[in-house]
Design an enzyme around this catalytic site. Structure first.
Site, PDB file in Angstrom:
ATOM      1  N   CYS A 147       0.871  -1.184   0.000  1.00  0.00           N
ATOM      2  CA  CYS A 147       0.000   0.000   0.000  1.00  0.00           C
ATOM      3  C   CYS A 147       0.902   1.226   0.000  1.00  0.00           C
ATOM      4  O   CYS A 147       2.076   1.127  -0.373  1.00  0.00           O
ATOM      5  CB  CYS A 147      -0.984  -0.029   1.165  1.00  0.00           C
ATOM      6  SG  CYS A 147      -0.217   0.005   2.795  1.00  0.00           S
ATOM      7  N   ARG A 192      -3.443  -0.591   5.232  1.00  0.00           N
ATOM      8  CA  ARG A 192      -4.016  -1.668   4.414  1.00  0.00           C
ATOM      9  C   ARG A 192      -3.105  -2.880   4.245  1.00  0.00           C
ATOM     10  O   ARG A 192      -3.542  -4.024   4.429  1.00  0.00           O
ATOM     11  CB  ARG A 192      -4.415  -1.119   3.034  1.00  0.00           C
ATOM     12  CG  ARG A 192      -5.559  -0.151   3.086  1.00  0.00           C
ATOM     13  CD  ARG A 192      -5.675   0.647   1.817  1.00  0.00           C
ATOM     14  NE  ARG A 192      -4.546   1.561   1.658  1.00  0.00           N
ATOM     15  CZ  ARG A 192      -4.325   2.324   0.603  1.00  0.00           C
ATOM     16  NH1 ARG A 192      -5.159   2.266  -0.417  1.00  0.00           N
ATOM     17  NH2 ARG A 192      -3.282   3.119   0.554  1.00  0.00           N
ATOM     18  N   ASP A 216      -8.371   3.793   0.800  1.00  0.00           N
ATOM     19  CA  ASP A 216      -7.410   4.273   1.792  1.00  0.00           C
ATOM     20  C   ASP A 216      -8.180   4.813   3.003  1.00  0.00           C
ATOM     21  O   ASP A 216      -8.917   5.787   2.879  1.00  0.00           O
ATOM     22  CB  ASP A 216      -6.570   5.383   1.146  1.00  0.00           C
ATOM     23  CG  ASP A 216      -5.502   5.918   2.077  1.00  0.00           C
ATOM     24  OD1 ASP A 216      -5.498   5.542   3.268  1.00  0.00           O
ATOM     25  OD2 ASP A 216      -4.678   6.718   1.601  1.00  0.00           O
TER      26      ASP A 216
HETATM   27  P1  4NP Z   1      -1.813   2.810   3.987  1.00  0.00           P
HETATM   28  O1  4NP Z   1      -2.480   4.154   4.545  1.00  0.00           O
HETATM   29  O2  4NP Z   1      -1.223   3.172   2.644  1.00  0.00           O
HETATM   30  O3  4NP Z   1      -2.968   1.876   3.876  1.00  0.00           O
HETATM   31  O4  4NP Z   1      -0.764   2.406   5.001  1.00  0.00           O
HETATM   32  C1  4NP Z   1      -1.857   5.391   4.570  1.00  0.00           C
HETATM   33  C2  4NP Z   1      -0.868   5.637   5.518  1.00  0.00           C
HETATM   34  C3  4NP Z   1      -0.285   6.883   5.589  1.00  0.00           C
HETATM   35  C4  4NP Z   1      -0.673   7.876   4.705  1.00  0.00           C
HETATM   36  C5  4NP Z   1      -1.659   7.617   3.759  1.00  0.00           C
HETATM   37  C6  4NP Z   1      -2.248   6.370   3.687  1.00  0.00           C
HETATM   38  N1  4NP Z   1      -0.087   9.155   4.803  1.00  0.00           N
HETATM   39  O5  4NP Z   1      -0.505  10.054   4.026  1.00  0.00           O
HETATM   40  O6  4NP Z   1       0.794   9.376   5.630  1.00  0.00           O
END
Ligand code: 4NP
Length: 163
Positions: free
Chosen positions: A13, A19, A130
């Site tokens: 992800c 995720r 997300d």
């Molecule tokens: P992930 O979620 O990609 O599912 O781990 C996110 C984690 C951090 C961020 C965005 C989505 N961020 O913008 O820091």
């Protein structure tokens, strides 16, 4: 399939704190239930570096806990080019992750397939949403989507890793 008899799969992800660590934990649980745990190595990473070294987001850990999945000590890491040699199957969670994975792993032997390939019948989503800027219910929805998708992925793995 990898030269050892173990298949290696990598969930990807953006941050590797919501995720993909959830997908990793849910997949490992499904593999244990299917008695395939020893046959498949499961890992996860993020395309971005923001959260390298961090535990999964506490909101995601809470959602996993509500759904009966335990935390297994994961720390976030960033996708690297050599992952394309070490993993047989790389599974990006959304369309942006897919583009980034294809760019970083360009020319590698790993098969890259989006998580949506295993979404349950009738699911209208195109990607794993997300949840980072969302609410508790969004985290629960991600865990539910992953838990509902994983049996199909595990069955494909069992059926001769025919991805
Ligand atoms: P992930 O979620 O990609 O599912 O781990 C996110 C984690 C951090 C961020 C965005 C989505 N961020 O913008 O820091």
């Amino acid at each position: 399939m990898h030269s050892s008899s173990q298949l290696r799969i990598l969930f990807v992800c953006l941050g590797n704190i919501c995720r993909s660590p959830a997908a990793e934990i849910v997949c490992r649980t499904a593999l244990k239930r299917a008695e395939l745990a020893g046959r498949v190595l499961v890992d996860s990473c993020g395309t971005a570096s923001y959260h390298v070294g961090s535990k999964p987001d506490s909101r995601m850990l809470a959602a996993l806990n509500r759904a009966g999945f335990g935390y297994d000590g994961h720390r976030a890491r960033q996708l690297k080019q050599s992952d394309g040699m070490h993993f047989d199957l790389v599974i990006p969670q959304d369309a942006e992750n897919l583009r980034d994975v294809q760019r970083v792993l360009h020319g590698s032997t790993a098969k890259v397939l989006p998580m949506s390939r295993w979404f349950p019948t009738g699911c209208t989503l195109q990607e794993v949403p997300d949840p980072y800027y969302g609410e508790e219910a969004d985290f629960d929805a991600v865990v539910r989507l992953l838990a509902d998708s994983m049996p199909q992925l595990v069955e494909e793995l069992r059926a001769g890793i025919s991805v």
